[in-house]
Write a protein that holds these residues in place. Sequence first.
Motif, PDB file in Angstrom:
ATOM      1  N   MET A 184       0.719  -1.131   0.114  1.00 40.91           N
ATOM      2  CA  MET A 184       0.025   0.095  -0.031  1.00 40.91           C
ATOM      3  C   MET A 184       0.854   1.182   0.005  1.00 40.91           C
ATOM      4  N   LYS A 185       2.181   1.211   0.324  1.00 43.95           N
ATOM      5  CA  LYS A 185       3.125   2.355   0.450  1.00 43.95           C
ATOM      6  C   LYS A 185       3.331   2.889  -1.099  1.00 43.95           C
ATOM      7  N   VAL A 186       2.919   1.942  -2.039  1.00 47.41           N
ATOM      8  CA  VAL A 186       3.390   2.147  -3.540  1.00 47.41           C
ATOM      9  C   VAL A 186       2.070   2.873  -3.881  1.00 47.41           C
ATOM     10  N   GLY A 187       1.068   2.769  -3.272  1.00 50.40           N
ATOM     11  CA  GLY A 187       0.052   3.736  -3.842  1.00 50.40           C
ATOM     12  C   GLY A 187      -1.012   2.799  -4.753  1.00 50.40           C
ATOM     13  N   LEU A 188      -0.751   1.436  -4.767  1.00 52.51           N
ATOM     14  CA  LEU A 188      -1.605   0.816  -5.787  1.00 52.51           C
ATOM     15  C   LEU A 188      -2.124  -0.476  -4.901  1.00 52.51           C
ATOM     16  N   GLY A 189      -3.325  -0.869  -4.761  1.00 56.14           N
ATOM     17  CA  GLY A 189      -3.528  -2.165  -4.095  1.00 56.14           C
ATOM     18  C   GLY A 189      -4.577  -2.043  -3.317  1.00 56.14           C
ATOM     19  N   PRO A 190      -5.237  -2.890  -2.272  1.00 60.86           N
ATOM     20  CA  PRO A 190      -4.280  -4.006  -1.763  1.00 60.86           C
ATOM     21  C   PRO A 190      -4.098  -5.166  -2.997  1.00 60.86           C
ATOM     22  N   ALA A 191      -3.205  -6.064  -3.037  1.00 59.06           N
ATOM     23  CA  ALA A 191      -3.359  -7.058  -3.961  1.00 59.06           C
ATOM     24  C   ALA A 191      -2.846  -8.386  -3.375  1.00 59.06           C
ATOM     25  N   LYS A 192      -1.373  -8.527  -3.190  1.00 61.03           N
ATOM     26  CA  LYS A 192      -1.059  -9.856  -2.693  1.00 61.03           C
ATOM     27  C   LYS A 192      -1.317 -10.112  -1.178  1.00 61.03           C
ATOM     28  N   GLY A 193      -1.709  -8.976  -0.446  1.00 57.47           N
ATOM     29  CA  GLY A 193      -2.129  -8.933   0.896  1.00 57.47           C
ATOM     30  C   GLY A 193      -3.573  -9.536   1.104  1.00 57.47           C
ATOM     31  N   LYS A 194      -4.193  -9.842  -0.144  1.00 52.08           N
ATOM     32  CA  LYS A 194      -5.586 -10.079  -0.052  1.00 52.08           C
ATOM     33  C   LYS A 194      -5.875 -11.378  -0.846  1.00 52.08           C
ATOM     34  N   ASP A 195      -5.191 -11.537  -2.041  1.00 48.30           N
ATOM     35  CA  ASP A 195      -5.686 -12.331  -3.046  1.00 48.30           C
ATOM     36  C   ASP A 195      -5.663 -13.950  -3.033  1.00 48.30           C
ATOM     37  N   PHE A 196      -5.023 -14.263  -1.587  1.00 47.73           N
ATOM     38  CA  PHE A 196      -4.739 -15.777  -1.479  1.00 47.73           C
ATOM     39  C   PHE A 196      -6.033 -16.603  -1.057  1.00 47.73           C
ATOM     40  N   SER A 197      -7.101 -15.789  -0.347  1.00 47.48           N
ATOM     41  CA  SER A 197      -8.027 -16.495  -0.032  1.00 47.48           C
ATOM     42  C   SER A 197      -9.381 -15.448   0.597  1.00 47.48           C
ATOM     43  N   THR A 198     -10.616 -15.824   0.116  1.00 49.31           N
ATOM     44  CA  THR A 198     -11.805 -15.195   0.779  1.00 49.31           C
ATOM     45  C   THR A 198     -12.666 -16.341   0.937  1.00 49.31           C
ATOM     46  N   SER A 199     -13.395 -16.387   2.074  1.00 46.42           N
ATOM     47  CA  SER A 199     -14.426 -17.323   2.452  1.00 46.42           C
ATOM     48  C   SER A 199     -15.712 -16.797   2.556  1.00 46.42           C
ATOM     49  N   ILE A 200     -16.848 -17.593   1.927  1.00 54.68           N
ATOM     50  CA  ILE A 200     -18.185 -17.020   2.097  1.00 54.68           C
ATOM     51  C   ILE A 200     -18.915 -18.246   2.770  1.00 54.68           C
TER      52      ILE A 200
END
Length: 309
Positions: A184-200
């Motif tokens: 997020m320091k780069v100013g683009l994202g989130p990406a790898k901090g989130k894309d590994f799993s979401t449960s519903i």
Amino acid sequence: MKFVTFEKKDGTIRAGWLLDQHHAVDMYEASGGMLPKNLLDFLENGDAYLGKIANFPPFTKEDSGVYPLNELRLLAPLPLPKSFRDFYAFEQHVRTARENRGLEMIPEWYEFPVFYFSNHLAIKGPGEEIAKPATCNWLDYELEMACIIGKEGRDISVDKADEYIFGYCILNDWSARDLQRKEMKVGLGPAKGKDFSTSIGPWIVTKDELEPFKLGKGFDLSMKARVNGILLSEGNMKDLYYSFAEMIERASEGVTLYPGEMIGSGTVGTGCILELGEKVHSWLMPGDRVELEINQLGVLLNVISAEER
């Protein structure tokens, strides 16, 4: 109605709905093939299929295509949504999370609802293990609610948006906070901090079931999160700053939404370790049992796997 996707003893994966607390209907088998095998195909023509269901004679637990829940393994109710947009719609969460990082609230947040796209191909269901990314040391849960789009539309206005919602479910937006913090320091994202799993899950509740609970921009539904049986998070869906209707209006500006797309609310106030702080609870570890509970939507349980990925 509560729609589910499940695996049978023979390995067949089907979709349907709960008949009662102990039985589920395989909609393809029970309808003699009149209804599709999966929920994504069902949503493509949802109104027509719901009309067919309404005309069926009432099912009983003795009917063909009706199975005891203890003989089935519940999966994510919509295993492969067409997309997943996650919004940032609870003011308390945004404000507290920023304060914990020494940041003030940004005025632009009050101008329009914001979202990011996450990985719609990394969806987990109830009871599934969540593997921590190998480079993550700060694994977190996020207590959210999601709506499922049930009708195609573009440039949808707030006053029409409810017509495009099929139903709602619990959502856990798993977060690798240390990876997220760096990117997020780069100013683009989130990406790898989130894309590994979401449960519903554990199911999708049709929108009519929540009508009696409408209050303000949300619903009067308690939201809780427990880790290893200890209550950590407690909020209410009525505290939404931006309604799902406002999120849909924003998401559909100049863009067509399709049946089977998923929209997350963002985290309710107190709904993650990042917001609570490590003095309340340490980051998640292998073996931790995380339960998210939303009134009328059920309980979504996942366990952190001993294996990293």
